[in-house]
Motif scaffolding. Structure first.
Motif, mmCIF file in Angstrom:
data_model
loop_
_atom_site.group_PDB
_atom_site.id
_atom_site.type_symbol
_atom_site.label_atom_id
_atom_site.label_comp_id
_atom_site.label_asym_id
_atom_site.label_seq_id
_atom_site.Cartn_x
_atom_site.Cartn_y
_atom_site.Cartn_z
ATOM 1 N N VAL A 46 -57.270 21.574 -32.453
ATOM 2 C CA VAL A 46 -55.870 22.016 -32.531
ATOM 3 C C VAL A 46 -54.998 20.791 -32.795
ATOM 4 C CG1 VAL A 46 -53.982 23.167 -31.332
ATOM 5 C CG2 VAL A 46 -56.337 23.870 -30.907
ATOM 6 N N SER A 47 -54.059 20.934 -33.746
ATOM 7 C CA SER A 47 -53.165 19.810 -34.027
ATOM 8 C C SER A 47 -51.729 20.297 -34.148
ATOM 9 C CB SER A 47 -53.593 19.105 -35.311
ATOM 10 O OG SER A 47 -53.445 19.984 -36.396
ATOM 11 N N ASN A 48 -50.822 19.359 -34.375
ATOM 12 C CA ASN A 48 -49.403 19.631 -34.596
ATOM 13 C C ASN A 48 -48.741 20.365 -33.424
ATOM 14 O OD1 ASN A 48 -51.086 20.040 -37.295
ATOM 15 N ND2 ASN A 48 -49.225 18.939 -37.791
ATOM 16 N N TYR A 49 -48.682 19.657 -32.309
ATOM 17 C CA TYR A 49 -48.061 20.205 -31.094
ATOM 18 C C TYR A 49 -46.554 19.949 -31.176
ATOM 19 C CZ TYR A 49 -52.882 19.987 -29.407
ATOM 20 O OH TYR A 49 -54.226 20.138 -29.256
ATOM 21 N N ASN B 207 -50.808 28.707 -39.903
ATOM 22 C CA ASN B 207 -49.634 29.193 -39.176
ATOM 23 C C ASN B 207 -49.128 28.119 -38.223
ATOM 24 O OD1 ASN B 207 -47.645 30.893 -38.342
ATOM 25 N ND2 ASN B 207 -48.925 31.932 -36.830
ATOM 26 N N TYR B 208 -48.027 27.482 -38.569
ATOM 27 C CA TYR B 208 -47.411 26.471 -37.723
ATOM 28 C C TYR B 208 -46.326 27.144 -36.892
ATOM 29 C CZ TYR B 208 -49.746 23.016 -40.630
ATOM 30 O OH TYR B 208 -50.693 22.261 -41.286
ATOM 31 N N VAL B 209 -46.475 27.116 -35.582
ATOM 32 C CA VAL B 209 -45.479 27.762 -34.716
ATOM 33 C C VAL B 209 -44.206 26.916 -34.724
ATOM 34 C CG1 VAL B 209 -44.977 28.521 -32.381
ATOM 35 C CG2 VAL B 209 -47.273 28.785 -33.314
ATOM 36 N N ARG B 210 -43.109 27.512 -35.111
ATOM 37 C CA ARG B 210 -41.866 26.772 -35.275
ATOM 38 C C ARG B 210 -40.760 27.230 -34.340
ATOM 39 N NH1 ARG B 210 -44.221 23.044 -36.660
ATOM 40 N NH2 ARG B 210 -44.375 22.178 -38.741
ATOM 41 N N VAL B 211 -40.764 28.488 -33.954
ATOM 42 C CA VAL B 211 -39.742 29.002 -33.048
ATOM 43 C C VAL B 211 -40.444 29.480 -31.788
ATOM 44 C CG1 VAL B 211 -37.968 30.760 -32.682
ATOM 45 C CG2 VAL B 211 -38.195 29.671 -34.920
ATOM 46 N N ASP C 106 -42.320 26.447 -45.366
ATOM 47 C CA ASP C 106 -43.126 25.244 -45.499
ATOM 48 C C ASP C 106 -43.110 24.490 -44.162
ATOM 49 O OD1 ASP C 106 -44.120 22.748 -46.114
ATOM 50 O OD2 ASP C 106 -43.109 22.616 -48.051
ATOM 51 N N PRO C 107 -44.287 24.198 -43.600
ATOM 52 C CA PRO C 107 -44.288 23.503 -42.305
ATOM 53 C C PRO C 107 -43.623 22.131 -42.367
ATOM 54 C CG PRO C 107 -46.503 23.622 -43.222
ATOM 55 C CD PRO C 107 -45.639 24.515 -44.061
ATOM 56 N N ALA C 108 -43.514 21.578 -43.564
ATOM 57 C CA ALA C 108 -42.921 20.247 -43.673
ATOM 58 C C ALA C 108 -41.406 20.302 -43.681
ATOM 59 C CB ALA C 108 -43.421 19.564 -44.935
ATOM 60 N N GLN C 109 -40.851 21.516 -43.758
ATOM 61 C CA GLN C 109 -39.399 21.601 -43.858
ATOM 62 C C GLN C 109 -38.708 21.625 -42.499
ATOM 63 O OE1 GLN C 109 -38.806 24.443 -46.883
ATOM 64 N NE2 GLN C 109 -38.332 22.680 -48.127
ATOM 65 N N SER D 194 -46.442 15.578 -30.155
ATOM 66 C CA SER D 194 -46.720 14.870 -31.408
ATOM 67 C C SER D 194 -47.784 15.655 -32.165
ATOM 68 C CB SER D 194 -47.238 13.469 -31.114
ATOM 69 O OG SER D 194 -48.581 13.559 -30.689
ATOM 70 N N ASN D 195 -48.241 15.100 -33.280
ATOM 71 C CA ASN D 195 -49.287 15.789 -34.029
ATOM 72 C C ASN D 195 -50.580 15.917 -33.228
ATOM 73 O OD1 ASN D 195 -47.966 16.459 -36.348
ATOM 74 N ND2 ASN D 195 -48.438 14.536 -37.389
ATOM 75 N N SER D 196 -50.850 14.946 -32.365
ATOM 76 C CA SER D 196 -52.159 14.953 -31.708
ATOM 77 C C SER D 196 -52.159 15.568 -30.313
ATOM 78 C CB SER D 196 -52.701 13.535 -31.629
ATOM 79 O OG SER D 196 -52.004 12.822 -30.630
HETATM 80 C C1 LIG Z 1 -50.160 18.120 -38.745
HETATM 81 O O1 LIG Z 1 -50.904 17.076 -38.160
HETATM 82 C C2 LIG Z 1 -51.619 16.262 -39.086
HETATM 83 C C3 LIG Z 1 -52.383 15.232 -38.298
HETATM 84 O O2 LIG Z 1 -53.084 15.823 -37.259
HETATM 85 C C4 LIG Z 1 -50.645 15.598 -40.038
HETATM 86 O O3 LIG Z 1 -51.345 14.851 -40.989
HETATM 87 C C5 LIG Z 1 -49.795 16.652 -40.713
HETATM 88 O O4 LIG Z 1 -48.817 16.027 -41.515
HETATM 89 C C6 LIG Z 1 -49.121 17.540 -39.698
HETATM 90 N N1 LIG Z 1 -48.420 18.598 -40.391
HETATM 91 C C7 LIG Z 1 -47.165 18.945 -40.102
HETATM 92 C C8 LIG Z 1 -46.582 20.009 -40.918
HETATM 93 O O5 LIG Z 1 -46.534 18.398 -39.224
#
Ligand SMILES: *[C@@H]1O[C@H](CO)[C@@H](O)[C@H](O)[C@H]1NC(C)=O
Ligand SMILES: *[C@@H]1O[C@H](CO)[C@@H](O)[C@H](O)[C@H]1NC(C)=O
Ligand SMILES: *[C@@H]1O[C@H](CO)[C@@H](O)[C@H](O)[C@H]1NC(C)=O
Ligand SMILES: *[C@@H]1O[C@H](CO)[C@@H](O)[C@H](O)[C@H]1NC(C)=O
Ligand SMILES: *[C@@H]1O[C@H](CO)[C@@H](O)[C@H](O)[C@H]1NC(C)=O
Ligand SMILES: *[C@@H]1O[C@H](CO)[C@@H](O)[C@H](O)[C@H]1NC(C)=O
Length: 855
Positions: free
Chosen positions: A43-46, A106-110, A155-158, A487-489
């Motif tokens: 699991v990532s992107n906490y 699916n990135y949980v955002r809300v 977009d999860p990056a937005q 964080s992401n990790s």
């Molecule tokens: C999700 O996490 C990974 C690293 O685990 C990172 O490279 C990626 O950019 C993250 N994505 C978002 C949308 O934050």
């Protein structure tokens, strides 16, 4: 004006050598402090956190999972819910050119508390944002699968932000697949509202924060609750060579119902203003806002808004914290001038102050009793004149200035990402606002403002892998004060203070930490907010006066024997970055500059020992606060010459350890008399190079003497970096320029080769490919990414506030953004089919240099 802004921004390039900001007094390495971690493999992107203080639960939204953790100990997982994207959706998402492994998830955002039993949750769901209700009792989703458009980004990056107010979700995000249509909306069954899709309303915003500020319940004027949004957007009001970013505060009123004819289902109370965070006399403009915290406390007359900022061209890594009082903000919106666009010299628009007549009721004002008395009970019966005005003039001419007209804190060599603020009553009754600010390197700074400026109490490395902190929450309940960082990790839980790390009274007091006080009877430093009662004899002084401390003088000393010509390493470590280590030999200050000695970070090396070197060595830490110097003996070493003479070969071990440090590698040197110095030096070298102190002690001591220049004490690495930037900046710029030029050439030739560029290029290409039969174009992932870089996000027509036009024929051979593995280039039928699919994909190909907007 425009010129001033330009000069100021470029001024940053020149200001490279300027040193800024207080040095954190203590640096806690990750392994030095006890933090609680939560993370699950796979699991990532906490990145989304929600705290339910009354239930002691921390909800965590990660990639395809929602967790419920015990907020007192986040290692304790209570529930987990997998929220995955269906195979079908993932394939469809991949077909649209998004990465199946990363973006099409699916990135949980809300994650917002709806009521006692439900959370409202939204996820990006493979570019098809979806919202649902999470039942907190069964920890299951309701399966409603509401369309999350406008509440959650595709977009999860937005960027995104949201706040739940009285069971209605207010959010700032983007409304379409490309992320080119920004929106601030209210999701409500009775009256959903949104912003106009027009540049003057929102111009490529990057949302960072939203929160509600409730009206004073006791006031009789019936003021409305207001929801504030914070974002950075591209300026319309200043002219600039590139895109000039401006930090904004925008607000809407809770009782807004939209207009009846004009602004139907749109905000009638949307106004925005510029947030100022500058150091005028240094020409520094911090124009990117990264995060906001609104401090609301019963002990405060009014809420205070704290924002962290960075400059747009941040080549030296500067960050600032600015604080604004709410009355200044309200003044701007309720009394300030508006801005208006004027057309000059055909088609060229300019934003200027509007000096004409302002219709009544005042455009953008909330409906209160006064408006109600003049029969405007709701925004639905506001006159068209008022509505038309606010539709055309959402931007205020007046700006919101920070308290004290300058930043609270400016720091170099860090990029601050998030902020939370706690209000703490110190022992003597003075209230301190303690700022916790996270960095993009996984660290946390804790700072207070005191008489002689800001004091950074400590820096804590929250994440061992130096990754950016994306979310920061504070729980300020009695006895349960914790910080949570996502964080992401993973997620980290940290106490607000590490008082028990201070072992002497002087240390405890010099920390100047409002949470910590010294208990003389128990000889311990404690967190005052965790103690059930506070006694009179506890010692705390935020001013840093430790003279009431009476620490016992350290009596025990360490004995060492040595051989002629060998080297001794005397250990002495001290934590404070504001203190100086001073070595005394037989009660005189040792001249460590002499080649006989070498001062390391945690030790003193003495080379070529001889008889005259035997005696008592004392290691002292001297810290100066407000012209008062406090020194403590940290370690005592006694050196003695070894009596036995006849041994010829044998290792001489001269290693000294202070208590608790016995695991430190010992220094050993093989030495025979005569050739001793030679051998021992070479043996020692690896140790010394690893821990060498580049800064001589002398100059540092003198600079510490003047309080205003504390920042000269920046740890070793900093001055080196400064030098590098100073001398090599031009070279660096040249290199970057060359690099991008070559990159451009590569892209050009690549695109030419693939046939994306028309005209002469085709001729060139046919010459190049003469004889080679080209097979059908194969749309690989790699190719896709090359194409994506050519599509300017947010480039879809903003012009007249209309819905974006469907893609027009660009005349190029292929339409890259909609390209997918199946579609043959030049097959318009297949292409149209793709476009007809559920997402509203707007295709528009733009080359990087064709963007003329905003210039
Ligand atoms: C999700 O996490 C990974 C690293 O685990 C990172 O490279 C990626 O950019 C993250 N994505 C978002 C949308 O934050
Ligand atoms: C909470 O909200 C949900 C969804 O609107 C509703 O069904 C439920 O009855 C509400 N529960 C309470 C206790 O208000
Ligand atoms: C509002 O009024 C109540 C009772 O009149 C009082 O106790 C309370 O302190 C007031 N609150 C504020 C914020 O003035
Ligand atoms: C708010 O800030 C302004 C500007 O610094 C100041 O003049 C004003 O007195 C402040 N108001 C309050 C209530 O602190
Ligand atoms: C508490 O201590 C601080 C720092 O020494 C000082 O500035 C402040 O005036 C003191 N407050 C009171 C109420 O004595
Ligand atoms: C070591 O010290 C002795 C005198 O104590 C001196 O004669 C000798 O030159 C020194 N050696 C080095 C390498 O400094």
């Amino acid at each position: 004006m425009a010129l001033g802004v330009l000069c100021a921004v470029w001024g940053l390039l020149v200001e490279v050598a300027v040193a800024f900001g207080p040095v954190p007094r203590i640096t806690w390495e990750h392994r030095e402090v006890q933090l609680i971690h939560f993370h699950e493999s796979e699991v990532s992107n906490y990145s989304t956190l929600l705290l339910s203080e009354d239930k002691d639960v921390l909800y965590v939204g990660a990639r395809e999972v929602i967790f419920a953790l015990n907020s007192v100990n986040i290692a304790e997982k209570q529930h987990e819910l997998h929220w995955k994207v269906t195979e079908d959706k993932r394939t469809k998402c991949a077909v649209k050119g998004k990465s199946e492994q990363t973006e099409c998830r699916n990135y949980v955002r809300v994650l917002q508390q709806l009521n006692e039993t439900f959370l409202y949750v939204c996820g990006t769901n493979a570019f098809q944002p979806t919202c649902d209700y999470l039942n907190l009792i069964s920890f299951e989703l309701g399966g409603k699968n509401e369309d999350g458009k406008g509440r959650c980004p595709f977009d999860p990056a937005q960027s995104y932000t949201s706040v739940m107010v009285d069971e209605e979700l207010y959010s700032g995000t983007s409304y379409n697949f490309l992320g080119s249509e920004p929106i601030i909306s209210r999701n409500s069954h009775q009256s959903p509202l949104r912003t106009e899709y027009a540049i003057p309303w929102l111009n490529e915003p990057n949302f960072v924060f939203a929160d509600v500020i409730r009206a004073d319940q006791n006031s009789t004027d019936g003021e409305d609750d207001k929801i504030y949004f914070f974002f950075t957007e591209v300026s319309v009001e200043y002219e600039f060579v590139g895109k000039l970013m401006i930090p904004r505060i925008a607000r809407v009123c809770k009782r807004d119902q939209g207009g009846l004819r004009t602004l139907q289902k749109k905000w009638t109370s949307f106004l925005k203003a510029r947030l100022i965070c500058t150091i005028p006399d240094k020409n520094l403009i911090f124009n990117i806002i990264n995060d906001v915290f609104i401090l609301k406390s019963p002990s405060l007359k009014e809420p205070v808004i704290y924002g962290v900022f960075t400059p747009q061209l941040n080549n030296v890594g500067l960050s600032a914290v600015c604080a604004y009082n709410l009355s200044t903000v309200e003044e701007v919106f309720s009394k300030g001038k508006y801005m208006q666009s004027a057309t000059v010299e055909q088609s060229h628009t300019k934003w200027v102050r509007y000096n004409g007549e302002i219709p009544t009721p005042r455009p953008g004002a909330c409906i209160n009793n006064k408006a109600g008395a003049s029969s405007y009970m709701s925004s639905l019966n506001l006159p068209d004149k008022t509505l038309q005005f606010v539709k055309d003039h959402p931007l205020m001419d007046d700006s919101v200035t920070p308290m004290g007209d300058r930043p609270r804190l400016v720091k170099r060599d860090v990029k601050y990402t998030q902020i939370v603020v706690d209000r703490v009553r110190a022992l003597n009754g003075t209230i301190y606002d303690v700022m916790f600010i996270s960095t993009d390197q996984g660290a946390l700074h804790k700072a207070i403002s005191c008489e002689n400026g800001m004091h950074i109490i400590e820096e804590t490395q929250l994440f061992p892998n130096f990754e950016p902190v994306q979310t920061l929450l504070l729980s300020s309940r009695k006895g349960k004060r914790y910080l949570y960082a996502g964080s992401n990790s993973g997620v980290v839980q940290s106490p607000v203070a590490f008082c028990d790390k201070y072992t002497t009274c002087v240390d405890c007091v010099l920390a100047r930490d409002p949470y910590c006080a010294w208990k003389p009877l128990e000889a311990s430093c404690v967190d005052i907010l965790k103690e059930s009662e506070i006694e009179r004899n506890w010692i705390q002084n935020i001013g840093g006066d430790a003279s009431s401390c009476s620490d016992k003088v350290r009596e025990n000393s360490l004995q060492h024997t040595f051989k002629h010509g060998s080297t001794a390493e005397l250990k002495c470590s001290q934590k404070s970055n504001l203190a100086q280590v001073v070595w005394k030999f037989k009660d005189d200050v040792l001249k460590v500059e002499s080649p006989k000695y070498r001062l390391l970070e945690k030790a003193l090396l003495i080379f070529n020992l001889s008889e005259g070197d035997s005696g008592v060595y004392q290691c002292l830490s001297e810290e100066k606060v407000k012209n008062k110097k406090f020194s403590q003996v940290l370690a005592k070493h006694v050196l003695e010459l070894k009596k036995i003479q006849h041994t010829t070969v044998g290792p001489t071990v001269v290693a000294a350890t202070t208590e608790g440090n016995s695991d430190v590698p010992k220094v050993s040197a093989v030495s025979t008399e005569g050739s001793a110095a030679q051998t021992s030096t070479t043996q020692i070298m690896p140790v010394t190079t690893a821990r060498i102190i580049t800064k001589p002690v002398g100059p540092v001591l003198t600079s510490a003497a003047s309080n205003t220049e504390i920042f000269n004490l920046i740890p070793d690495a900093v001055p080196e970096k400064t030098m590098f930037l100073k001398s090599n900046d031009n070279f660096l710029l040249m290199f970057l320029f060359l690099f991008f030029f070559i990159l451009f050439l590569c892209l050009l030739s690549y695109n030419c080769y693939k046939g994306y560029l028309p005209g002469q290029c085709l001729k060139f290409r046919s010459v190049m490919l003469l004889g080679k039969k080209k097979t059908k174009s194969d749309f690989s992932d790699c190719e896709q990414s090359v194409k994506e870089t050519l599509v300017e996000q947010g480039s879809v027509s903003h012009q007249n506030g209309e819905q974006p036009k469907p893609a027009h024929d660009t005349g190029y051979e292929t339409e890259p953004d909609c390209g997918n593995g199946q579609v043959q280039p030049g097959d318009p039928q297949a292409f149209r089919e793709v476009k007809g699919k559920p997402f509203d994909v707007k295709c528009e190909l733009k080359y990087a240099d064709s963007d003329a907007e905003g210039d």
